[in-house]
Design a protein around this motif. Structure first.
Motif, PDB file in Angstrom:
ATOM      1  N   GLU A   1      43.685  40.742  41.163  1.00 55.47           N
ATOM      2  CA  GLU A   1      42.674  40.009  40.498  1.00 55.47           C
ATOM      3  C   GLU A   1      41.618  40.255  41.536  1.00 55.47           C
ATOM      4  OE1 GLU A   1      42.543  36.730  38.181  1.00 55.47           O
ATOM      5  OE2 GLU A   1      44.742  36.391  38.337  1.00 55.47           O
TER       6      GLU A   1
ATOM      7  N   LEU B   1      38.912  33.950  50.186  1.00 56.46           N
ATOM      8  CA  LEU B   1      39.279  34.113  48.846  1.00 56.46           C
ATOM      9  C   LEU B   1      38.602  35.253  48.350  1.00 56.46           C
ATOM     10  CD1 LEU B   1      41.568  32.386  47.590  1.00 56.46           C
ATOM     11  CD2 LEU B   1      39.785  30.942  46.609  1.00 56.46           C
ATOM     12  N   LYS B   2      37.431  35.236  48.488  1.00 60.69           N
ATOM     13  CA  LYS B   2      36.529  36.276  48.128  1.00 60.69           C
ATOM     14  C   LYS B   2      35.291  36.226  49.083  1.00 60.69           C
ATOM     15  CE  LYS B   2      34.323  38.173  43.892  1.00 60.69           C
ATOM     16  NZ  LYS B   2      33.610  37.481  43.049  1.00 60.69           N
TER      17      LYS B   2
ATOM     18  N   GLY C   1      38.112  41.342  40.615  1.00 62.62           N
ATOM     19  CA  GLY C   1      36.902  40.304  41.146  1.00 62.62           C
ATOM     20  C   GLY C   1      37.194  39.121  40.270  1.00 62.62           C
ATOM     21  N   THR C   2      38.284  38.565  39.434  1.00 65.68           N
ATOM     22  CA  THR C   2      38.398  37.705  38.764  1.00 65.68           C
ATOM     23  C   THR C   2      39.308  36.525  39.573  1.00 65.68           C
ATOM     24  OG1 THR C   2      40.612  38.607  38.222  1.00 65.68           O
ATOM     25  CG2 THR C   2      38.703  38.814  36.588  1.00 65.68           C
TER      26      THR C   2
ATOM     27  N   GLU D   1      38.565  34.264  41.924  1.00 59.26           N
ATOM     28  CA  GLU D   1      38.078  32.763  41.792  1.00 59.26           C
ATOM     29  C   GLU D   1      38.077  32.209  40.570  1.00 59.26           C
ATOM     30  OE1 GLU D   1      35.079  32.430  45.467  1.00 59.26           O
ATOM     31  OE2 GLU D   1      34.127  33.189  43.525  1.00 59.26           O
TER      32      GLU D   1
ATOM     33  N   LYS E   1      41.312  29.243  51.453  1.00 57.15           N
ATOM     34  CA  LYS E   1      40.163  28.565  51.201  1.00 57.15           C
ATOM     35  C   LYS E   1      39.294  27.703  52.179  1.00 57.15           C
ATOM     36  CE  LYS E   1      41.011  25.416  47.932  1.00 57.15           C
ATOM     37  NZ  LYS E   1      41.856  24.720  46.847  1.00 57.15           N
TER      38      LYS E   1
ATOM     39  N   MET F   1      32.071  38.100  48.150  1.00 58.46           N
ATOM     40  CA  MET F   1      30.880  38.624  47.467  1.00 58.46           C
ATOM     41  C   MET F   1      30.253  37.300  46.715  1.00 58.46           C
ATOM     42  SD  MET F   1      32.419  41.796  45.949  1.00 58.46           S
ATOM     43  CE  MET F   1      31.376  41.762  44.478  1.00 58.46           C
ATOM     44  N   GLY F   2      28.935  37.505  46.537  1.00 62.06           N
ATOM     45  CA  GLY F   2      28.110  36.553  45.824  1.00 62.06           C
ATOM     46  C   GLY F   2      27.512  35.509  46.450  1.00 62.06           C
TER      47      GLY F   2
ATOM     48  N   THR G   1      38.919  29.319  55.293  1.00 65.17           N
ATOM     49  CA  THR G   1      38.535  30.454  56.147  1.00 65.17           C
ATOM     50  C   THR G   1      37.522  31.246  55.411  1.00 65.17           C
ATOM     51  OG1 THR G   1      40.563  31.848  55.658  1.00 65.17           O
ATOM     52  CG2 THR G   1      40.340  30.730  57.728  1.00 65.17           C
ATOM     53  N   GLY G   2      37.441  31.015  53.904  1.00 58.52           N
ATOM     54  CA  GLY G   2      36.702  31.831  53.155  1.00 58.52           C
ATOM     55  C   GLY G   2      37.130  33.183  52.720  1.00 58.52           C
TER      56      GLY G   2
END
Ligand SMILES: Nc1ncnc2c1ncn2[C@@H]1O[C@H](COP(=O)(O)OP(=O)(O)OP(=O)(O)O)[C@@H](O)[C@H]1O
Ligand SMILES: [Mg+2]
Lengths: 279, 273
Positions: A96, A275-276, A100-101, A103, A270, A278-279, A272-273
């Motif tokens: 995932e 998860l992902k 990119g799914t 989140e 969650k 981008m954006g 430490t950021g």
């Protein structure tokens, strides 16, 4: 307002939530059928090639190696099964991330245990189907006497053993939550180590003593042992009861442990950021 | 469940300061969100505006339970995002700036999955997906792999995904970025419609100042992770009017002045460049 919240809180049984993941994986699998074919061919070739080693040993030594043939055949098939299950489930996060799914899946109101249950159910079914196909095709190459096989005991070991394998896969699969860049590589190393320590192609007795310690704590060792007992020695479900009990114990320890660890890793990501980005 | 859709209090988030093991080097953290507080009323469309990197998406992620705050709290209809995670998740959905899908699966297969994990049944999902995507001119392509869609088309499916589950709290992070003018209008109408029909409350981030002005009941400006001002578009324009007639001040001017990227500076660049 009331109607909206009722809908949001009311419908959707737990099982339906898990099945959503099974359905998704099935849809993905259909789109990647070419890879399935590759894995099937690879599995068949691997199984036949390794089992032929036993035939060669027979030709060289002039002894009856029919048991050795079965020993290696079971080893490769069980390994095909275990790696299929490990591959499938341990991609729970990494796949995932690629798509990119991640989140959108993780923010849905699904308890993580049901998410992982769905992934495990698909992984086990997928692994079983693939392995049975490899088995059926590989049989064309050998003349093997299955007169001794105790089917019930074999099935029992596979099913009970699969629980702890799924838990192990979840433990490997959470690594990408902790290490976004290297986690997937680390998962693969877990899998490779399992091949060495679990006695897939040999009895674990031949391993150096310090490695045997790891064999002792690998559920795959007991799965192989149980299946070989049931298929070669013709042990009944009563005879393999010890092995089943050990595997059940593994499951009882590893399932809660893997869920706890996954939740911990998710909280870490969650915080430490990770998860992902981008954006 | 209390009646305040969203209460954000003294929310802060930094990145990069932490370390997993004590022997790792400690880096200076980036303060992405700095003591942010605001409330959204029932049925309101609330805009969060700010320059790139000002912390908008970080706020949205914390509300979506995807990021844990360092300090402060967020309540969605009274449910705390950390303590009542599952309840919060049931109430909201989100459009992210990048339309993230399983690219080899069809639009419908994607929507089936992303709505089933909200507890919806297949028949309802199929009917509503078709309905929403038809309005966005994609009804006839619902069975095609997402791979074949342009970026804007994917963004439309992302909008459909969020509206499909009828969330009472909708988090829209740049929902119209990359859409053509007609689709943009269609999505904006959608947003107004769900507010009216489903009594939904909306948090919207956008870089389109016209959109912000047209859609938002109130707007907050984020600068370096802090809310520097908040109000209706009229209030914001009068804030910076400084004797100028309010009607002549565009939201672009408001943006440039409030975020500190003033016209004067731009002119200077022109003169010296
Ligand atoms: N997961 C993360 N890890 C590290 N830093 C992050 C992470 N997410 C955001 N940041 C940093 O936090 C700051 C705020 O980012 P954020 O994405 O919230 O900005 P934004 O207002 O949404 O910007 P844009 O308009 O470009 O979307 C940036 O400096 C960014 O680099
Ligand atoms: Mg953003």
């Amino acid at each position: 307002m009331a109607s909206v919240t009722n809908r949001a809180f009311g419908s959707g049984s737990s099982w339906a939530l898990s099945m959503a993941f099974v359905e998704r994986q099935t849809n993905l699998w259909k789109r990647y059928w070419g890879w399935e074919l590759v894995w099937l061919v690879y599995g068949v070739v691997n199984t036949v090639a390794i089992t032929l080693i036993a035939d060669q040993a027979g030709a060289v030594s002039g002894q009856d190696v029919s048991q050795f043939v079965l020993f290696l055949l079971i080893g490769t098939l069980v390994w095909a099964y275990l790696s299929a299950v490990l591959d499938d489930i341990s991609l729970v996060v990494q796949w995932e991330r690629w798509e990119g799914t991640i989140e959108h899946t993780l923010m849905a109101p699904v308890p993580r245990s049901l998410h992982l249950l769905g992934m495990s159910v698909f992984g086990i079914l997928h692994g079983l189907i693939r392995t049975v196909l490899i088995f059926a095709i590989a049989l064309l190459f050998f003349d093997i006497d299955f007169g001794n096989v105790d089917v019930l005991a074999t099935v029992a070991v596979v099913l009970v053993g699969s629980v702890s394998v799924a838990a192990l896969a979840i433990l490997a699969g959470l690594l990408p939550l902790l290490y976004p860049e290297r986690g997937a590589q680390m998962s693969m190393m877990v899998q490779a180590s399992l091949l060495l320590i679990s006695g897939v192609y040999y009895e674990v007795d031949v391993l150096p003593a310090w490695l045997q310690v790891f064999s002792f704590i690998s559920p795959a060792t007991y799965i192989l042992d149980g299946i070989r007992g049931a298929m070669i020695e013709g042990e009944s479900i009563v005879d393999v009861a010890d092995t089943l009990a050990i595997l059940a114990l593994f499951g009882m320890i590893m399932v809660p442990m893997s869920l706890w660890a996954f939740n911990w890793a998710e909280r870490y990501a969650k915080r430490t950021g990770k998860l992902k980005r981008m954006g | 469940m209390n009646s305040i859709p969203l209460e954000v209090s003294e929310l802060s988030k930094s990145f990069g300061g932490g370390r997993m093991f004590p022997w790792q080097e400690k880096k200076e953290p980036i303060k992405a969100v700095d003591n942010v507080s605001f409330q959204i009323k029932r049925g309101e469309i609330y805009g969060l505006i700010g320059a790139n990197g000002s912390g908008k998406s970080t706020v949205v992620r914390m509300i979506s339970t995807l990021l844990t705050p360092d300090a402060g709290s967020v309540r969605v209809f009274g449910f705390d995002i950390e303590r009542d995670e599952l309840e919060v998740r049931r109430l909201l959905n989100r459009v992210s700036p990048d339309p993230s899908f399983f690219k080899n699966m069809s639009a419908l297969e994607n929507l089936l999955f992303f709505a089933r994990i909200y507890g919806m049944g297949s028949d309802e999902i199929k009917r509503k997906s078709f309905e929403i995507l038809s309005r966005l001119d994609l009804g006839d392509r619902i069975r095609e792999p997402m791979l074949h869609f342009s970026r804007g088309q994917q963004q439309k499916v992302a909008v459909a995904r969020a509206f499909l589950t009828s969330p009472v709290m909708m988090l829209l992070d740049e929902p119209t970025t990359g859409l053509d003018p007609a689709s943009k209008l269609e999505v904006q109408n959608f947003i107004r419609e769900v507010r009216a029909d489903h009594d939904a409350t909306v948090l919207l981030t956008t870089h389109d100042m016209d959109e912000a002005e047209r859609l938002c009941d109130r707007i907050a400006f984020l600068v370096n992770g802090r809310i520097v001002t908040e109000g209706t578009s009229l209030e914001l324009r009068s804030q910076i009017a400084n004797g100028r007639p309010v009607e002549e001040i565009s939201m672009e001017t408001v943006f440039l002045e409030i975020t500190g990227k003033t016209i004067e500076e731009d002119e200077e660049v022109l003169v010296h460049g």
